[in-house]
Write an enzyme that holds these catalytic residues in place. Structure first.
Site, mmCIF file in Angstrom:
data_model
loop_
_atom_site.group_PDB
_atom_site.id
_atom_site.type_symbol
_atom_site.label_atom_id
_atom_site.label_comp_id
_atom_site.label_asym_id
_atom_site.label_seq_id
_atom_site.Cartn_x
_atom_site.Cartn_y
_atom_site.Cartn_z
ATOM 1 N N TYR A 1 0.842 -1.208 0.000
ATOM 2 C CA TYR A 1 0.000 0.000 0.000
ATOM 3 C C TYR A 1 0.875 1.255 0.000
ATOM 4 C CZ TYR A 1 -3.191 3.577 1.950
ATOM 5 O OH TYR A 1 -3.919 4.725 2.181
HETATM 6 N N1 NAD Z 1 -8.942 7.141 5.964
HETATM 7 C C1 NAD Z 1 -7.681 7.384 6.306
HETATM 8 O O1 NAD Z 1 -7.304 7.354 7.499
HETATM 9 C C2 NAD Z 1 -6.650 7.736 5.259
HETATM 10 C C3 NAD Z 1 -5.375 8.060 5.688
HETATM 11 C C4 NAD Z 1 -4.430 8.398 4.736
HETATM 12 C C5 NAD Z 1 -4.745 8.398 3.400
HETATM 13 N N2 NAD Z 1 -5.993 8.068 2.996
HETATM 14 C C6 NAD Z 1 -6.256 8.101 1.564
HETATM 15 O O2 NAD Z 1 -7.411 8.924 1.354
HETATM 16 C C7 NAD Z 1 -8.168 8.415 0.263
HETATM 17 C C8 NAD Z 1 -9.596 8.134 0.700
HETATM 18 O O3 NAD Z 1 -9.574 7.210 1.793
HETATM 19 P P1 NAD Z 1 -10.895 6.663 2.460
HETATM 20 O O4 NAD Z 1 -10.564 6.393 3.876
HETATM 21 O O5 NAD Z 1 -12.042 7.537 2.131
HETATM 22 O O6 NAD Z 1 -11.011 5.251 1.717
HETATM 23 P P2 NAD Z 1 -12.291 4.561 1.064
HETATM 24 O O7 NAD Z 1 -11.879 3.152 0.769
HETATM 25 O O8 NAD Z 1 -13.502 4.794 1.910
HETATM 26 O O9 NAD Z 1 -12.475 5.382 -0.286
HETATM 27 C C9 NAD Z 1 -11.765 5.082 -1.470
HETATM 28 C C10 NAD Z 1 -12.777 4.934 -2.580
HETATM 29 O O10 NAD Z 1 -12.074 4.635 -3.800
HETATM 30 C C11 NAD Z 1 -12.883 3.743 -4.549
HETATM 31 N N3 NAD Z 1 -12.089 3.009 -5.520
HETATM 32 C C12 NAD Z 1 -11.250 1.953 -5.286
HETATM 33 N N4 NAD Z 1 -10.716 1.529 -6.442
HETATM 34 C C13 NAD Z 1 -11.224 2.326 -7.424
HETATM 35 C C14 NAD Z 1 -11.086 2.343 -8.838
HETATM 36 N N5 NAD Z 1 -10.288 1.465 -9.474
HETATM 37 N N6 NAD Z 1 -11.762 3.278 -9.551
HETATM 38 C C15 NAD Z 1 -12.592 4.166 -8.922
HETATM 39 N N7 NAD Z 1 -12.784 4.178 -7.563
HETATM 40 C C16 NAD Z 1 -12.100 3.265 -6.841
HETATM 41 C C17 NAD Z 1 -13.516 2.812 -3.518
HETATM 42 O O11 NAD Z 1 -14.688 2.181 -4.001
HETATM 43 C C18 NAD Z 1 -13.757 3.770 -2.357
HETATM 44 O O12 NAD Z 1 -15.096 4.237 -2.343
HETATM 45 C C19 NAD Z 1 -7.438 7.165 -0.232
HETATM 46 O O13 NAD Z 1 -6.624 7.535 -1.332
HETATM 47 C C20 NAD Z 1 -6.600 6.749 0.958
HETATM 48 O O14 NAD Z 1 -5.460 6.045 0.551
HETATM 49 C C21 NAD Z 1 -6.952 7.726 3.896
#
Ligand code: NAD
Length: 164
Positions: free
Chosen positions: A156
């Site tokens: 990741y």
């Molecule tokens: N939540 C956290 O604590 C956190 C921390 C650091 C970084 N992030 C980053 O923030 C972003 C959002 O995180 P989140 O917690 O909302 O995650 P999440 O999994 O709820 O949201 C990510 C979304 O991307 C969609 N997705 C996955 N593959 C895809 C594809 N091929 N095409 C289109 N859509 C696709 C999923 O269906 C999902 O709804 C991500 O990039 C994650 O890496 C999150």
């Protein structure tokens, strides 16, 4: 402003959509509703944004960021002022079991978004969500952006660092 928001059905994306719409912006939200966690939760997120009372300013499309034609089609329409790229396979442990999927979505999917943006000659305002796990086993707490992030410990982290 007109935003393209990827990952719009996700936890952060649906809240970003709410915030942008509340500020009067227009949002095209895309998400492939990946089943990593409950798809019903994602559908409910989209329904909540759609039901929040911003008629004509939010459009949701079920699209995969790796779909070259689909992304080109989006950029061929009315231009975007900004792209907020949150779509990703997130999750440290899951990436150990599915490294190819993480590379495909987080690296190839992000490259597809960026390539199509450059080709369509739209404003290059691109916000990308990384992860604190790019800092690996650092002893520097709290994390600082100037810290080295070239020793990712899981797929990741590597898949987020690679396009950065
Ligand atoms: N939540 C956290 O604590 C956190 C921390 C650091 C970084 N992030 C980053 O923030 C972003 C959002 O995180 P989140 O917690 O909302 O995650 P999440 O999994 O709820 O949201 C990510 C979304 O991307 C969609 N997705 C996955 N593959 C895809 C594809 N091929 N095409 C289109 N859509 C696709 C999923 O269906 C999902 O709804 C991500 O990039 C994650 O890496 C999150």
């Amino acid at each position: 402003m007109r935003f393209l928001l990827t990952g719009a059905a996700g936890f952060i994306g649906s809240h970003v959509a709410d915030a942008l719409l509340a500020e009067g912006h227009e949002v095209v939200g895309i998400d492939n509703l990946d089943p990593y966690y409950d798809v019903a939760r994602k559908e409910a997120n989209v329904a909540e944004v759609e039901g929040a009372g911003h008629p004509g300013r939010f459009e949701f499309r079920r699209t995969d960021i790796r779909d070259a034609d689909g992304m080109q089609g989006l950029y061929d329409g009315q231009p975007f002022d900004s792209v907020v790229h949150l779509a990703a396979m997130a999750g440290v442990r899951n990436s150990i079991d599915h490294p190819d999927l993480y590379w495909s979505v987080n690296v190839d999917g992000t490259r597809n978004l960026l390539e199509k943006l450059v080709v369509s000659d739209q404003p290059r305002n691109f916000v990308f969500a990384s992860t604190s796990s790019v800092y690996g086993a650092t002893k520097q707490i709290p994390f600082v952006e100037s810290d080295p992030c070239d020793r990712p410990m899981v797929p990741y982290s590597a898949s987020k660092r690679a396009p950065s």
